[in-house]
Design a protein around this motif. Structure first.
Motif, PDB file in Angstrom:
ATOM      1  N   TRP A  14      47.394  41.532  47.360  1.00 36.82           N
ATOM      2  CA  TRP A  14      46.322  42.675  47.175  1.00 36.82           C
ATOM      3  C   TRP A  14      47.340  44.055  47.321  1.00 36.82           C
ATOM      4  N   TYR A  54      48.542  41.832  51.818  1.00 38.41           N
ATOM      5  CA  TYR A  54      49.635  41.953  50.552  1.00 38.41           C
ATOM      6  C   TYR A  54      50.447  40.813  50.348  1.00 38.41           C
ATOM      7  N   ARG A  95      36.364  47.539  42.922  1.00 35.75           N
ATOM      8  CA  ARG A  95      37.458  47.044  42.758  1.00 35.75           C
ATOM      9  C   ARG A  95      38.185  47.769  41.842  1.00 35.75           C
ATOM     10  N   GLU A 103      42.170  43.609  40.033  1.00 36.72           N
ATOM     11  CA  GLU A 103      43.310  42.102  40.803  1.00 36.72           C
ATOM     12  C   GLU A 103      44.067  43.244  42.418  1.00 36.72           C
ATOM     13  N   LYS A 104      44.260  44.076  41.780  1.00 35.52           N
ATOM     14  CA  LYS A 104      44.831  44.046  43.023  1.00 35.52           C
ATOM     15  C   LYS A 104      44.683  44.574  44.335  1.00 35.52           C
ATOM     16  N   ILE A 154      41.246  45.376  47.262  1.00 34.89           N
ATOM     17  CA  ILE A 154      40.058  43.894  47.967  1.00 34.89           C
ATOM     18  C   ILE A 154      40.038  45.304  48.674  1.00 34.89           C
TER      19      ILE A 154
END
Length: 137
Positions: free
Chosen positions: A127, A122, A82, A91-92, A94
């Motif tokens: 994400w 998204y 990630r 955290e953005k 995946i």
């Protein structure tokens, strides 16, 4: 050499013939449950397993609400992957961990599914960085 999903599709077409979809008109992609995703992934996907850290599952459905494709997003086996664009963007990010369509789905169903699933993921989860891996086999 044929890819695994093509081999499965050919085998399924021989054992359970069904006309191939001629259009994706009216088809939609929506979030589905893990158990719904299993119904396709366990049959059609190369690894034949569900992701262990699955976070979101999206299904491609026909106008008659029949599930014909699945995309599974997850965290993988740790956080390092990630960090693909830097730890500050973790955290953005995946992973697209599994995906498959039924043997009679329209030839463009996989790309239709992935593009719509990424957009919906998204909107649903925020994400912005999507990555995937493949097996050299």
């Amino acid at each position: 050499m044929k890819c695994h999903q093509r081999k499965i599709r050919d085998e399924m077409m021989a054992s359970s013939p069904r006309p191939v979809q001629t259009s994706l008109d009216g088809c939609r992609v929506e979030e589905i449950s893990r158990s719904e995703a299993e119904s396709i992934i366990l049959v059609y996907e190369w690894l034949g397993t569900m992701p262990t850290a699955g976070q979101a599952f999206y299904g491609l459905k026909t106008p008659d609400n029949e599930l014909i494709g699945v995309a599974c997003f997850g965290l993988g086996h740790g956080t390092k992957q990630r960090d693909i664009c830097g730890v500050e963007y973790r955290e953005k990010a995946i992973g697209l961990e599994r995906g498959a369509c039924v043997h009679w789905a329209h030839p463009h169903a996989p790309s239709f599914l992935v593009s719509k699933a990424v957009r919906q993921a998204y909107l649903d989860y925020g994400w912005q960085i999507f990555y995937a891996y493949s097996d050299i086999e």
